[in-house]
Design a protein around this motif. Structure first.
Motif, PDB file in Angstrom:
ATOM      1  N   SER A 126     -14.785   3.165  -2.849  1.00  0.00           N
ATOM      2  CA  SER A 126     -14.809   1.733  -2.514  1.00  0.00           C
ATOM      3  C   SER A 126     -13.401   1.209  -2.291  1.00  0.00           C
ATOM      4  O   SER A 126     -13.160   0.399  -1.381  1.00  0.00           O
ATOM      5  CB  SER A 126     -15.489   0.942  -3.632  1.00  0.00           C
ATOM      6  OG  SER A 126     -16.849   1.283  -3.736  1.00  0.00           O
ATOM      7  N   LEU A 127     -12.464   1.654  -3.116  1.00  0.00           N
ATOM      8  CA  LEU A 127     -11.083   1.219  -2.969  1.00  0.00           C
ATOM      9  C   LEU A 127     -10.538   1.628  -1.601  1.00  0.00           C
ATOM     10  O   LEU A 127      -9.903   0.831  -0.901  1.00  0.00           O
ATOM     11  CB  LEU A 127     -10.227   1.826  -4.086  1.00  0.00           C
ATOM     12  CG  LEU A 127      -8.833   1.228  -4.266  1.00  0.00           C
ATOM     13  CD1 LEU A 127      -8.922  -0.138  -4.942  1.00  0.00           C
ATOM     14  CD2 LEU A 127      -7.953   2.162  -5.099  1.00  0.00           C
TER      15      LEU A 127
ATOM     16  N   ALA B  26     -10.879  -2.999  -7.343  1.00  0.00           N
ATOM     17  CA  ALA B  26      -9.818  -2.498  -8.217  1.00  0.00           C
ATOM     18  C   ALA B  26      -9.985  -3.016  -9.641  1.00  0.00           C
ATOM     19  O   ALA B  26      -9.729  -2.295 -10.611  1.00  0.00           O
ATOM     20  CB  ALA B  26      -8.456  -2.904  -7.666  1.00  0.00           C
TER      21      ALA B  26
ATOM     22  N   GLY C 286      -9.315  -8.060   1.737  1.00  0.00           N
ATOM     23  CA  GLY C 286      -8.393  -8.138   0.610  1.00  0.00           C
ATOM     24  C   GLY C 286      -9.077  -8.637  -0.648  1.00  0.00           C
ATOM     25  O   GLY C 286      -8.817  -8.148  -1.760  1.00  0.00           O
TER      26      GLY C 286
ATOM     27  N   LEU D  77     -11.067  -5.845  -2.029  1.00  0.00           N
ATOM     28  CA  LEU D  77     -10.171  -4.860  -2.622  1.00  0.00           C
ATOM     29  C   LEU D  77      -9.830  -5.216  -4.065  1.00  0.00           C
ATOM     30  O   LEU D  77      -9.836  -4.348  -4.958  1.00  0.00           O
ATOM     31  CB  LEU D  77      -8.896  -4.765  -1.784  1.00  0.00           C
ATOM     32  CG  LEU D  77      -7.826  -3.782  -2.247  1.00  0.00           C
ATOM     33  CD1 LEU D  77      -8.363  -2.353  -2.207  1.00  0.00           C
ATOM     34  CD2 LEU D  77      -6.581  -3.901  -1.367  1.00  0.00           C
TER      35      LEU D  77
ATOM     36  N   ALA E  17      -3.691  -7.847  -0.923  1.00  0.00           N
ATOM     37  CA  ALA E  17      -4.513  -9.002  -0.580  1.00  0.00           C
ATOM     38  C   ALA E  17      -3.667 -10.265  -0.438  1.00  0.00           C
ATOM     39  O   ALA E  17      -3.904 -11.095   0.451  1.00  0.00           O
ATOM     40  CB  ALA E  17      -5.589  -9.220  -1.652  1.00  0.00           C
TER      41      ALA E  17
ATOM     42  N   TYR F 216       0.829  -1.205   0.000  1.00  0.00           N
ATOM     43  CA  TYR F 216       0.000   0.000   0.000  1.00  0.00           C
ATOM     44  C   TYR F 216       0.867   1.260   0.000  1.00  0.00           C
ATOM     45  O   TYR F 216       0.624   2.206  -0.761  1.00  0.00           O
ATOM     46  CB  TYR F 216      -0.908  -0.030   1.230  1.00  0.00           C
ATOM     47  CG  TYR F 216      -1.585   1.284   1.551  1.00  0.00           C
ATOM     48  CD1 TYR F 216      -2.544   1.829   0.701  1.00  0.00           C
ATOM     49  CD2 TYR F 216      -1.283   1.974   2.722  1.00  0.00           C
ATOM     50  CE1 TYR F 216      -3.169   3.026   1.007  1.00  0.00           C
ATOM     51  CE2 TYR F 216      -1.904   3.170   3.034  1.00  0.00           C
ATOM     52  CZ  TYR F 216      -2.845   3.696   2.177  1.00  0.00           C
ATOM     53  OH  TYR F 216      -3.455   4.874   2.481  1.00  0.00           O
TER      54      TYR F 216
ATOM     55  N   ALA G 153     -12.102  -0.513   1.295  1.00  0.00           N
ATOM     56  CA  ALA G 153     -11.511  -1.845   1.421  1.00  0.00           C
ATOM     57  C   ALA G 153     -10.091  -1.762   1.980  1.00  0.00           C
ATOM     58  O   ALA G 153      -9.689  -2.575   2.819  1.00  0.00           O
ATOM     59  CB  ALA G 153     -11.518  -2.546   0.065  1.00  0.00           C
ATOM     60  N   LEU G 154      -9.325  -0.775   1.528  1.00  0.00           N
ATOM     61  CA  LEU G 154      -7.974  -0.582   2.066  1.00  0.00           C
ATOM     62  C   LEU G 154      -8.022  -0.278   3.556  1.00  0.00           C
ATOM     63  O   LEU G 154      -7.193  -0.766   4.333  1.00  0.00           O
ATOM     64  CB  LEU G 154      -7.277   0.565   1.329  1.00  0.00           C
ATOM     65  CG  LEU G 154      -6.677   0.241  -0.036  1.00  0.00           C
ATOM     66  CD1 LEU G 154      -6.274   1.528  -0.762  1.00  0.00           C
ATOM     67  CD2 LEU G 154      -5.472  -0.685   0.093  1.00  0.00           C
TER      68      LEU G 154
ATOM     69  N   ALA H  94      -3.695  -3.773  -5.208  1.00  0.00           N
ATOM     70  CA  ALA H  94      -4.678  -4.605  -4.533  1.00  0.00           C
ATOM     71  C   ALA H  94      -4.240  -6.062  -4.491  1.00  0.00           C
ATOM     72  O   ALA H  94      -4.427  -6.757  -3.481  1.00  0.00           O
ATOM     73  CB  ALA H  94      -6.036  -4.489  -5.235  1.00  0.00           C
TER      74      ALA H  94
END
Length: 410
Positions: free
Chosen positions: A307-308, A298, A291, A294, A375, A230, A311-312, A371
């Motif tokens: 949304s990204l 993505a 994950g 994510l 994940a 990340y 999830a992150l 992502a």
């Protein structure tokens, strides 16, 4: 230890550990400008981040045994001095190759802060008490990832990317003074291990034969890999793919760090009812699920950047629960060699981070690449817990297994 003493300890150690995230994260908003200024590629610039993480990993393997042999303060002060020197030289780095080399040296120096801080906490606490204090410690050091990109952006508004390293050098000098004046020695001479290289090898061998310890180290390492994937990809994904400017990037990046910090402080409350092992299982279940979401967001673009980020946030939240509890279980098992155990734990964490960071660039430096690696780190952490540590075999963290062999007489 009184409440006032604990607060002081958390502030001092948190400040020391914070120099690591600052060194890693503060120049993130400058990655695109470094690419242009030095006439190189984004992948090559990301390798300077990899160099820092590799230096952190290697440095900890060296510093850990030294901290067990000579006490905590002397290796810490030497490491801080090396970090300041490397930061000053980064200011005048003429090429990406020189900058990358100096970033490795920076990592070698700053490795002392994380090893010594972890060892000091283990000198004074164990088990759930270790996990609770470490969670508080992460509150202080967790501010660094939030502030670092924002601070880096502010520096870039006043000067160029080289000014970031001027600030890092100044912070290193300040921390050296803090260590000299506010951190006492916690490892008395009679507990030091001075058996030389042979004893160091035996100690590492004993640690690696402890299956639960190895499993916890791998869990912490893969969770850290997700975090650094990340860190490495976010500036390119948020700025190049989603069009955020440097200030907006700092805010978006800080939102993820808030998730990490929130989890570490919630962890203190959770440990009043459940053991570190139980919290760890729940955290990795959440992280693996987040994950998967994510990757879906993505790949499909569903929900856009919001949304990204959501999830992150969940992945980083789960990491904030997983890292202090895996560290608590691992470190409590080997308090008689806390420096060496902390070194192995930190080396694996930053070593996996060093692999994960450039992997994002190799896969394309876009949202899906980031992502996938994030994940993948959470899935690998879960597999390490289930297949290596085996939760049903993990004992109460207050119970220490067979001790590491006593050091040979120097």
């Amino acid at each position: 230890m009184s409440l006032r003493q604990r607060v002081r300890l958390v502030v001092v150690l948190g400040s020391l550990i914070a120099i690591g995230p600052l060194t890693i994260d503060m120049y993130l908003p400058a990655l695109p400008s470094i690419t242009d200024d030095l006439g190189t590629t984004s992948t090559a610039v990301q390798l300077t981040l990899t160099g820092t993480l590799a230096g952190l990993a290697l440095g900890q393997l060296v510093i850990g045994p030294l901290a067990d042999a000579f006490g905590r303060r002397r290796p810490l002060l030497a490491g801080l001095a090396l970090h300041v020197l490397a930061s000053v030289l980064c200011v005048v780095a003429p090429t990406i190759g020189v900058l990358g080399t100096l970033r490795v040296v920076q990592g070698l120096g700053v490795a002392a802060t994380s090893v010594v801080a972890m060892a000091v906490v283990r000198d004074l606490f164990s088990g759930s008490a270790f996990a609770r204090l470490f969670s508080r410690l992460m509150l202080v050091m967790g501010l660094a990832p939030i502030l670092a990109p924002t601070l880096g952006s502010a520096v870039l508004e006043a000067t160029n990317w080289r000014g970031v390293f001027v600030v890092l050098a100044g912070f290193g000098v300040l921390l050296t003074l803090t260590a000299l004046l506010a951190l006492r020695e916690t490892l008395p001479p009679e507990r030091r291990r001075r058996g030389g290289v042979a004893d160091t090898v035996r100690t590492y061998g004993a640690l690696l034969r402890d299956r639960v310890f190895v499993g916890m180290v791998l869990v912490a390492g893969f969770a850290m890999a997700a975090l650094f994937a990340y860190v490495a990809g976010s500036s390119f994904v948020f700025q190049d793919q989603y069009g955020l400017d440097e200030r907006q990037f700092g805010i978006a990046f800080g939102a993820g760090a808030v998730g990490l910090i929130t989890a570490t402080q919630l962890n203190v409350r959770l440990l009043r009812r459940w053991t570190p092992q139980r919290v760890l299982v729940a955290a990795l279940t959440l992280g693996t699920t987040a994950g998967g979401l994510l990757i879906v967001f993505a790949a499909t673009g569903f929900g856009g950047l919001a949304s990204l980020l959501a999830a992150l946030w969940l992945v980083l939240f789960s990491g904030g629960l997983a890292m202090p509890n895996s560290a608590a279980v691992a470190m409590t098992r080997h308090g008689e060699a806390a420096g060496t155990a902390a070194a192995l734990l930190g080396a694996v964490q930053f070593g996996t981070g060093a692999i994960a960071a450039p992997l994002v660039g190799v896969l394309g430096n876009d949202g899906l690449a980031m992502a996938t690696v994030v994940a993948g780190g959470m899935v690998a952490a879960t597999l390490a817990l289930v297949l290596v540590a085996r939760p049903h075999r993990m004992t109460d963290p207050e119970i220490t297994p067979a001790a590491i062999p006593e050091p040979a007489v120097a």
